[in-house]
Design a protein around this motif. Structure first.
Motif, short mmCIF file in Angstrom:
data_model
loop_
_atom_site.label_atom_id
_atom_site.label_comp_id
_atom_site.label_asym_id
_atom_site.label_seq_id
_atom_site.Cartn_x
_atom_site.Cartn_y
_atom_site.Cartn_z
N ASP A 44 0.83 -1.21 0.00
CA ASP A 44 0.00 0.00 0.00
C ASP A 44 0.86 1.26 0.00
OD1 ASP A 44 -2.60 -1.03 -0.04
OD2 ASP A 44 -2.61 -1.33 2.12
N THR A 45 1.90 1.26 0.83
CA THR A 45 2.75 2.46 0.91
C THR A 45 3.52 2.70 -0.38
OG1 THR A 45 4.50 1.18 1.98
CG2 THR A 45 3.02 2.40 3.41
N ALA A 46 3.89 1.63 -1.11
CA ALA A 46 4.57 1.80 -2.39
C ALA A 46 3.64 2.46 -3.40
CB ALA A 46 5.08 0.47 -2.91
N LEU A 47 2.37 2.05 -3.40
CA LEU A 47 1.40 2.69 -4.30
C LEU A 47 1.17 4.15 -3.92
CD1 LEU A 47 -1.38 0.00 -4.85
CD2 LEU A 47 0.25 0.88 -6.51
N ASP A 48 1.06 4.41 -2.62
CA ASP A 48 0.88 5.79 -2.17
C ASP A 48 2.08 6.65 -2.55
OD1 ASP A 48 -1.56 5.11 -1.08
OD2 ASP A 48 -0.76 4.84 0.95
N ALA A 49 3.29 6.11 -2.40
CA ALA A 49 4.51 6.85 -2.75
C ALA A 49 4.58 7.11 -4.24
CB ALA A 49 5.75 6.08 -2.29
N TYR A 50 4.16 6.12 -5.05
CA TYR A 50 4.16 6.29 -6.50
C TYR A 50 3.21 7.42 -6.91
CZ TYR A 50 3.61 5.31 -11.45
OH TYR A 50 3.57 5.45 -12.82
N VAL A 51 2.02 7.41 -6.34
CA VAL A 51 1.04 8.46 -6.67
C VAL A 51 1.53 9.82 -6.19
CG1 VAL A 51 -1.29 9.29 -6.15
CG2 VAL A 51 -0.92 6.89 -6.73
N GLU A 52 2.07 9.88 -4.98
CA GLU A 52 2.56 11.15 -4.42
C GLU A 52 3.69 11.73 -5.25
OE1 GLU A 52 2.60 14.40 -2.05
OE2 GLU A 52 1.18 12.74 -1.86
N ALA A 53 4.59 10.87 -5.72
CA ALA A 53 5.74 11.34 -6.51
C ALA A 53 5.31 11.87 -7.87
CB ALA A 53 6.75 10.21 -6.69
N ARG A 54 4.17 11.42 -8.37
CA ARG A 54 3.73 11.85 -9.70
C ARG A 54 2.57 12.82 -9.68
NH1 ARG A 54 6.63 7.89 -9.36
NH2 ARG A 54 7.93 7.11 -11.03
N THR A 55 2.22 13.30 -8.51
CA THR A 55 1.14 14.28 -8.39
C THR A 55 1.66 15.65 -8.80
OG1 THR A 55 0.12 13.03 -6.60
CG2 THR A 55 -0.49 15.36 -6.80
N VAL A 56 0.93 16.27 -9.69
CA VAL A 56 1.32 17.59 -10.21
C VAL A 56 0.40 18.63 -9.59
CG1 VAL A 56 1.57 19.00 -12.27
CG2 VAL A 56 2.07 16.54 -12.36
N GLU A 57 0.97 19.61 -8.97
CA GLU A 57 0.20 20.69 -8.36
C GLU A 57 -0.25 21.67 -9.45
OE1 GLU A 57 -0.79 20.84 -5.25
OE2 GLU A 57 0.26 18.96 -4.86
N PRO A 58 -1.44 22.21 -9.33
CA PRO A 58 -1.92 23.16 -10.34
C PRO A 58 -1.16 24.48 -10.27
CG PRO A 58 -3.48 23.03 -8.53
CD PRO A 58 -2.43 21.98 -8.28
N VAL A 59 -1.03 25.10 -11.41
CA VAL A 59 -0.39 26.41 -11.50
C VAL A 59 -1.49 27.44 -11.62
CG1 VAL A 59 1.14 27.86 -12.86
CG2 VAL A 59 1.62 25.43 -12.63
N ARG A 60 -1.46 28.39 -10.74
CA ARG A 60 -2.47 29.45 -10.78
C ARG A 60 -1.85 30.70 -11.38
NH1 ARG A 60 -7.36 28.63 -7.51
NH2 ARG A 60 -7.14 26.52 -6.77
N THR A 61 -2.49 31.20 -12.38
CA THR A 61 -2.02 32.44 -13.00
C THR A 61 -3.12 33.49 -12.86
OG1 THR A 61 -2.86 31.77 -15.17
CG2 THR A 61 -0.57 31.22 -14.66
N ARG A 62 -2.70 34.70 -12.73
CA ARG A 62 -3.67 35.79 -12.66
C ARG A 62 -3.97 36.25 -14.06
NH1 ARG A 62 -3.59 39.58 -7.73
NH2 ARG A 62 -4.76 40.72 -9.27
N ARG A 63 -5.21 36.40 -14.30
CA ARG A 63 -5.60 36.93 -15.62
C ARG A 63 -5.49 38.44 -15.58
NH1 ARG A 63 -10.62 33.81 -18.02
NH2 ARG A 63 -9.58 34.41 -19.92
N SER A 64 -4.92 38.98 -16.60
CA SER A 64 -4.71 40.42 -16.64
C SER A 64 -5.91 41.16 -17.21
CB SER A 64 -3.46 40.74 -17.46
OG SER A 64 -3.62 40.28 -18.78
N GLY A 65 -6.99 40.47 -17.37
CA GLY A 65 -8.19 41.11 -17.91
C GLY A 65 -8.48 40.58 -19.30
N PHE A 66 -9.56 41.00 -19.81
CA PHE A 66 -9.96 40.53 -21.14
C PHE A 66 -9.54 41.55 -22.17
CE2 PHE A 66 -12.87 38.53 -18.17
CZ PHE A 66 -12.76 37.21 -18.58
N ARG A 67 -9.09 41.06 -23.28
CA ARG A 67 -8.70 41.95 -24.38
C ARG A 67 -9.91 42.25 -25.26
NH1 ARG A 67 -2.74 40.41 -26.48
NH2 ARG A 67 -1.80 40.26 -24.45
N ALA A 68 -9.90 43.42 -25.83
CA ALA A 68 -10.98 43.80 -26.74
C ALA A 68 -10.82 43.08 -28.05
CB ALA A 68 -10.97 45.31 -26.96
#
Length: 70
Positions: A44-68
Motif C-alpha cells: 500500500d505504501t509503495a502505491l501511495d509513494a508512487y502516486v505522491e511522486a507523480r502528483t502535479v500541483e496546479p499552476v495558478r495564473t492571474r488573468r490580466s483582464g480581457f482583451r478587446a
C-alpha cells in the motif's frame, strides 16, 4: 501494523489502470515491489509513494483582464 501486500490485479484496480500497466511499472522498476516466490506483490505504501511522486500541483495564473476584440 504490517503493510498490506496487493497483487497485480488489486494494485491495478486501486489505481484505476490495467494490469499490463502495473506489470510494466514492475519490469521497468519504476515502483517498489516484493517477490514472493514467483508472484509480485506491491505494498500500500509503495502505491501511495508512487502516486505522491507523480502528483502535479496546479499552476495558478492571474488573468490580466480581457482583451478587446479586434
Amino acid at each position: 501494523m504490517a503493510d498490506r501486500l496487493l497483487g497485480v490485479a488489486e494494485a491495478a484496480e486501486r489505481l484505476g489502470v490495467g494490469e499490463r500497466f502495473i506489470r510494466r511499472l514492475v519490469s521497468e522498476r519504476r515502483i517498489r515491489y516484493v517477490k514472493v516466490g514467483k508472484h509480485v506483490r506491491i505494498s500500500d505504501t509503495a502505491l501511495d509513494a508512487y502516486v505522491e511522486a507523480r502528483t502535479v500541483e496546479p499552476v495558478r495564473t492571474r488573468r490580466s483582464g480581457f482583451r478587446a476584440a479586434a
